[in-house]
Design an enzyme around this catalytic site. Structure first.
Site, PDB file in Angstrom:
ATOM      1  N   LEU A 124      36.387  29.991  40.746  1.00 19.04           N
ATOM      2  CA  LEU A 124      35.777  31.137  40.067  1.00 19.04           C
ATOM      3  C   LEU A 124      36.799  32.264  39.898  1.00 19.04           C
ATOM      4  CD1 LEU A 124      33.368  32.929  39.091  1.00 19.04           C
ATOM      5  CD2 LEU A 124      32.877  33.387  41.505  1.00 19.04           C
ATOM      6  N   THR A 125      37.437  32.664  41.007  1.00 16.81           N
ATOM      7  CA  THR A 125      38.305  33.848  41.006  1.00 16.81           C
ATOM      8  C   THR A 125      39.544  33.659  40.121  1.00 16.81           C
ATOM      9  OG1 THR A 125      37.586  34.289  43.269  1.00 16.81           O
ATOM     10  CG2 THR A 125      39.593  35.416  42.542  1.00 16.81           C
ATOM     11  N   GLU A 126      39.928  34.761  39.488  1.00 16.44           N
ATOM     12  CA  GLU A 126      41.140  34.767  38.651  1.00 16.44           C
ATOM     13  C   GLU A 126      41.946  36.018  38.986  1.00 16.44           C
ATOM     14  OE1 GLU A 126      39.938  34.586  34.558  1.00 16.44           O
ATOM     15  OE2 GLU A 126      38.919  32.658  34.825  1.00 16.44           O
ATOM     16  N   GLY A 130      38.378  39.355  40.402  1.00 19.84           N
ATOM     17  CA  GLY A 130      38.205  39.200  41.851  1.00 19.84           C
ATOM     18  C   GLY A 130      36.809  39.653  42.208  1.00 19.84           C
ATOM     19  N   SER A 131      36.699  40.895  42.718  1.00 21.72           N
ATOM     20  CA  SER A 131      35.365  41.437  42.992  1.00 21.72           C
ATOM     21  C   SER A 131      34.535  41.470  41.713  1.00 21.72           C
ATOM     22  CB  SER A 131      35.478  42.856  43.572  1.00 21.72           C
ATOM     23  OG  SER A 131      36.121  42.794  44.823  1.00 21.72           O
ATOM     24  N   ARG A 268      40.733  35.920  85.581  1.00 21.76           N
ATOM     25  CA  ARG A 268      41.840  36.885  85.703  1.00 21.76           C
ATOM     26  C   ARG A 268      41.472  37.981  86.704  1.00 21.76           C
ATOM     27  NH1 ARG A 268      47.041  38.348  85.447  1.00 21.76           N
ATOM     28  NH2 ARG A 268      47.349  40.463  84.646  1.00 21.76           N
ATOM     29  N   GLN A 336      41.265  42.403  73.242  1.00 23.33           N
ATOM     30  CA  GLN A 336      41.272  43.437  74.278  1.00 23.33           C
ATOM     31  C   GLN A 336      40.988  42.836  75.658  1.00 23.33           C
ATOM     32  OE1 GLN A 336      42.221  46.195  73.001  1.00 23.33           O
ATOM     33  NE2 GLN A 336      42.254  47.413  74.866  1.00 23.33           N
ATOM     34  N   GLU A 364      34.188  35.488  49.193  1.00 23.76           N
ATOM     35  CA  GLU A 364      32.762  35.362  48.861  1.00 23.76           C
ATOM     36  C   GLU A 364      32.062  36.719  48.881  1.00 23.76           C
ATOM     37  OE1 GLU A 364      31.098  31.955  50.841  1.00 23.76           O
ATOM     38  OE2 GLU A 364      32.913  30.834  50.382  1.00 23.76           O
ATOM     39  N   THR A 366      33.660  40.853  49.084  1.00 26.07           N
ATOM     40  CA  THR A 366      34.193  41.696  50.163  1.00 26.07           C
ATOM     41  C   THR A 366      33.026  42.475  50.792  1.00 26.07           C
ATOM     42  OG1 THR A 366      34.507  43.586  48.698  1.00 26.07           O
ATOM     43  CG2 THR A 366      36.374  42.048  48.895  1.00 26.07           C
TER      44      THR A 366
HETATM   45  C1  FAD Z   1      42.241  32.608  51.356  1.00 20.54           C
HETATM   46  C2  FAD Z   1      41.258  32.858  50.257  1.00 20.54           C
HETATM   47  C3  FAD Z   1      40.405  31.847  49.856  1.00 20.54           C
HETATM   48  C4  FAD Z   1      39.539  32.047  48.773  1.00 20.54           C
HETATM   49  N1  FAD Z   1      38.769  31.004  48.319  1.00 20.54           N
HETATM   50  C5  FAD Z   1      38.155  31.124  47.103  1.00 20.54           C
HETATM   51  C6  FAD Z   1      37.557  29.975  46.476  1.00 20.54           C
HETATM   52  O1  FAD Z   1      37.513  28.879  47.043  1.00 20.54           O
HETATM   53  N2  FAD Z   1      37.033  30.128  45.226  1.00 20.54           N
HETATM   54  C7  FAD Z   1      37.052  31.315  44.561  1.00 20.54           C
HETATM   55  O2  FAD Z   1      36.589  31.363  43.429  1.00 20.54           O
HETATM   56  N3  FAD Z   1      37.586  32.437  45.151  1.00 20.54           N
HETATM   57  C8  FAD Z   1      38.149  32.353  46.396  1.00 20.54           C
HETATM   58  N4  FAD Z   1      38.732  33.466  46.981  1.00 20.54           N
HETATM   59  C9  FAD Z   1      38.719  34.735  46.264  1.00 20.54           C
HETATM   60  C10 FAD Z   1      37.926  35.830  46.947  1.00 20.54           C
HETATM   61  O3  FAD Z   1      36.552  35.600  46.795  1.00 20.54           O
HETATM   62  C11 FAD Z   1      38.417  37.167  46.391  1.00 20.54           C
HETATM   63  O4  FAD Z   1      39.692  37.387  46.949  1.00 20.54           O
HETATM   64  C12 FAD Z   1      37.484  38.315  46.694  1.00 20.54           C
HETATM   65  O5  FAD Z   1      36.308  38.191  45.944  1.00 20.54           O
HETATM   66  C13 FAD Z   1      38.083  39.688  46.433  1.00 20.54           C
HETATM   67  O6  FAD Z   1      38.705  39.760  45.184  1.00 20.54           O
HETATM   68  P1  FAD Z   1      40.202  40.352  45.088  1.00 20.54           P
HETATM   69  O7  FAD Z   1      41.020  39.615  46.092  1.00 20.54           O
HETATM   70  O8  FAD Z   1      40.633  40.255  43.688  1.00 20.54           O
HETATM   71  O9  FAD Z   1      40.088  41.828  45.564  1.00 20.54           O
HETATM   72  P2  FAD Z   1      39.783  43.114  44.627  1.00 20.54           P
HETATM   73  O10 FAD Z   1      38.568  42.838  43.813  1.00 20.54           O
HETATM   74  O11 FAD Z   1      41.014  43.494  43.916  1.00 20.54           O
HETATM   75  O12 FAD Z   1      39.423  44.206  45.711  1.00 20.54           O
HETATM   76  C14 FAD Z   1      40.409  45.016  46.359  1.00 20.54           C
HETATM   77  C15 FAD Z   1      39.665  46.050  47.201  1.00 20.54           C
HETATM   78  O13 FAD Z   1      38.894  46.883  46.342  1.00 20.54           O
HETATM   79  C16 FAD Z   1      37.539  46.901  46.772  1.00 20.54           C
HETATM   80  N5  FAD Z   1      36.653  47.006  45.620  1.00 20.54           N
HETATM   81  C17 FAD Z   1      36.674  46.303  44.470  1.00 20.54           C
HETATM   82  N6  FAD Z   1      35.685  46.675  43.676  1.00 20.54           N
HETATM   83  C18 FAD Z   1      34.998  47.635  44.316  1.00 20.54           C
HETATM   84  C19 FAD Z   1      33.855  48.433  44.020  1.00 20.54           C
HETATM   85  N7  FAD Z   1      33.182  48.298  42.876  1.00 20.54           N
HETATM   86  N8  FAD Z   1      33.446  49.342  44.932  1.00 20.54           N
HETATM   87  C20 FAD Z   1      34.085  49.472  46.119  1.00 20.54           C
HETATM   88  N9  FAD Z   1      35.175  48.759  46.465  1.00 20.54           N
HETATM   89  C21 FAD Z   1      35.618  47.857  45.568  1.00 20.54           C
HETATM   90  C22 FAD Z   1      37.346  45.578  47.499  1.00 20.54           C
HETATM   91  O14 FAD Z   1      36.262  45.620  48.409  1.00 20.54           O
HETATM   92  C23 FAD Z   1      38.685  45.447  48.200  1.00 20.54           C
HETATM   93  O15 FAD Z   1      38.668  46.202  49.365  1.00 20.54           O
HETATM   94  C24 FAD Z   1      39.520  33.296  48.126  1.00 20.54           C
HETATM   95  C25 FAD Z   1      40.354  34.335  48.575  1.00 20.54           C
HETATM   96  C26 FAD Z   1      41.216  34.126  49.606  1.00 20.54           C
HETATM   97  C27 FAD Z   1      42.140  35.248  50.032  1.00 20.54           C
END
Ligand code: FAD
Length: 385
Positions: A124-126, A130-131, A268, A336, A364, A366
């Site tokens: 799903l993610t690109e 992301g979010s 301990r 801790q 899944e 944040t």
């Molecule tokens: C190891 C790993 C495995 C994963 N596995 C999968 C998978 O199998 N399939 C898949 O599709 N995806 C997968 N993901 C993707 C994962 O779901 C995303 O990384 C996640 O949804 C966050 O997106 P981002 O990393 O782009 O962060 P961003 O969206 O860039 O977020 C960065 C920060 O901004 C905050 N933020 C963003 N928008 C808002 C908002 N509107 N309000 C407040 N705060 C906000 C976020 O909470 C975060 O703190 C995986 C990620 C990792 C690291």
């Protein structure tokens, strides 16, 4: 809903024994080698662990949500690589087909996913989605009896070892947001490549990478459900179930870390007594045990509601948010309670667990995204929005 208590107890006992006798002794090795021994993956296949939530009609165990979360809490009392290996097949890798696949699609792929012959994943993610998951840019253009996929996915768990990919792509070119998006089952083959596994903070032994589509031709029969434009609804069904599954998978490591911490602090000795006898240490045990109990209780309640056909969008989000944050707090207290030995990999597995579980609050959804979702649904439920 528990269908047969005796069968479930037998399965839980089998998982417990496997985790304690087969997996725990191998955790260091898996972390060092950044790989799971193939014979262990075969053992998981023989045990049917890849097919927990796949219906019995397609060769799985057909666990109810309540049974699934109980099994997940047992399996995840281990380093995360174990459940990450089987977990996409029992969760996000198969669920789109289970929820919305046509009968033919289910017959074709689910039996082999249930046995673990095929490993599935959810793409799903690109980079720009992301979010904001609905900002999918990967395109699927219809060309006769095929779709042609172009684009790229990021952070896809099990992509390097996956045989089949549930891919979310835009079929209505030029559309925005969740409209015009469809779900496909794509087999590894020409036009689909996966990147090198990432170097990560934790979860050694679990493979995550980019996925690239370069004029990847996918038969139109592999459009999940056979209908365009419903990809996002499918994803939401997958995620609502998966959030409960993941919440359970956050609870297992917390149980394990607390077990290890209680064992360590009981043995301990400082100032002439076991450190577990100091009340300030007991406070950390009490807070951890209480929070684990709270997570377990809310997950079970939401799982039972889902089995009764209730809408669990709000409760699943609350469970994922609470359990993942709870696990982070328990990990911190465990370090801790172990003192210096919690920081040094030579003296305890706790520093590895601490790094492993950090991911739970990110993927899944944040924690921030879940906070927003919970508030939105709570306000709506109260009729105030
Ligand atoms: C190891 C790993 C495995 C994963 N596995 C999968 C998978 O199998 N399939 C898949 O599709 N995806 C997968 N993901 C993707 C994962 O779901 C995303 O990384 C996640 O949804 C966050 O997106 P981002 O990393 O782009 O962060 P961003 O969206 O860039 O977020 C960065 C920060 O901004 C905050 N933020 C963003 N928008 C808002 C908002 N509107 N309000 C407040 N705060 C906000 C976020 O909470 C975060 O703190 C995986 C990620 C990792 C690291």
């Amino acid at each position: 809903m528990i269908r047969n208590t005796a069968h479930l107890e037998a399965l839980l006992g089998d998982i417990r024994t496997f985790v304690r006798e087969r997996w725990h002794p191998l955790e260091d090795q898996v972390s060092r080698d950044n790989d799971i021994p193939p014979e262990l993956v075969d053992e998981l296949r023989r045990k049917g662990y890849f097919g927990w939530s796949i219906p019995e009609a397609y060769g799985g165990l057909g666990l109810t949500t309540e049974e699934l979360v109980l099994c997940a809490m047992e399996l995840s009392q281990s380093s995360v690589a174990l459940r990450a290996r089987v977990g996409t097949n029992t969760g996000i890798g198969s669920e789109a087909l289970v929820a919305d696949g046509t009968e033919e699609q289910k017959q074709r792929w689910l039996p082999r996913m249930a046995t673990g012959e095929l490993t599935g994943c959810l793409a799903l993610t690109e980079p720009e989605a992301g979010s904001e998951a609905s900002n999918v840019q990967t395109t699927a253009r219809r060309d006769g009896e095929h779709y042609v996929l172009n684009g790229g996915k990021r952070f896809i768990t099990n992509a390097p070892v996956a045989d089949v990919f549930t891919v979310i792509a835009r079929t209505e070119l030029g559309s925005k947001g969740s409209k015009g998006v469809s779900a496909f089952l794509v087999e590894r083959g020409p036009g689909l490549t996966t990147g090198e596994p990432y170097r990560m903070m934790g979860q050694a032994g679990s493979f995550v990478s980019d996925v690239h589509f370069d004029d990847c031709r996918v038969p139109a029969s592999q459009l999940i459900g056979g209908r365009e434009g419903t990809g996002f609804q499918t994803v939401m069904k997958v995620l609502n179930k998966q959030r409960l599954h993941l919440a359970a998978l956050c609870t297992g490591p917390a149980i394990r870390m607390l077990d290890l911490a209680m064992m360590h602090t009981s043995r301990r000795s400082q100032f002439g007594q076991a450190v577990a006898d100091f009340q300030l240490v007991q406070a950390m045990i009490a807070d951890s045990r209480t929070e684990i109990y709270a997570a377990r209780s809310m997950i079970l309640e939401a799982a039972r509601a889902r089995d009764l056909g209730e809408d669990v969008a709000l409760s699943a989000s609350m469970c994922k948010y609470f359990a993942s944050e709870m696990c982070g707090r328990v990990a911190d207290r465990a370090v801790q309670m172990f003192g210096g030995s919690g920081y040094v990999a030579d003296f305890s597995p706790i520093e590895r667990y601490y790094r492993d579980v950090r991911l739970f609050r990110l993927y899944e959804g944040t924690s921030q995204i879940h906070q927003l979702n919970i508030a939105k649904l709570a306000l709506r439920e109260a009729g105030m929005r």
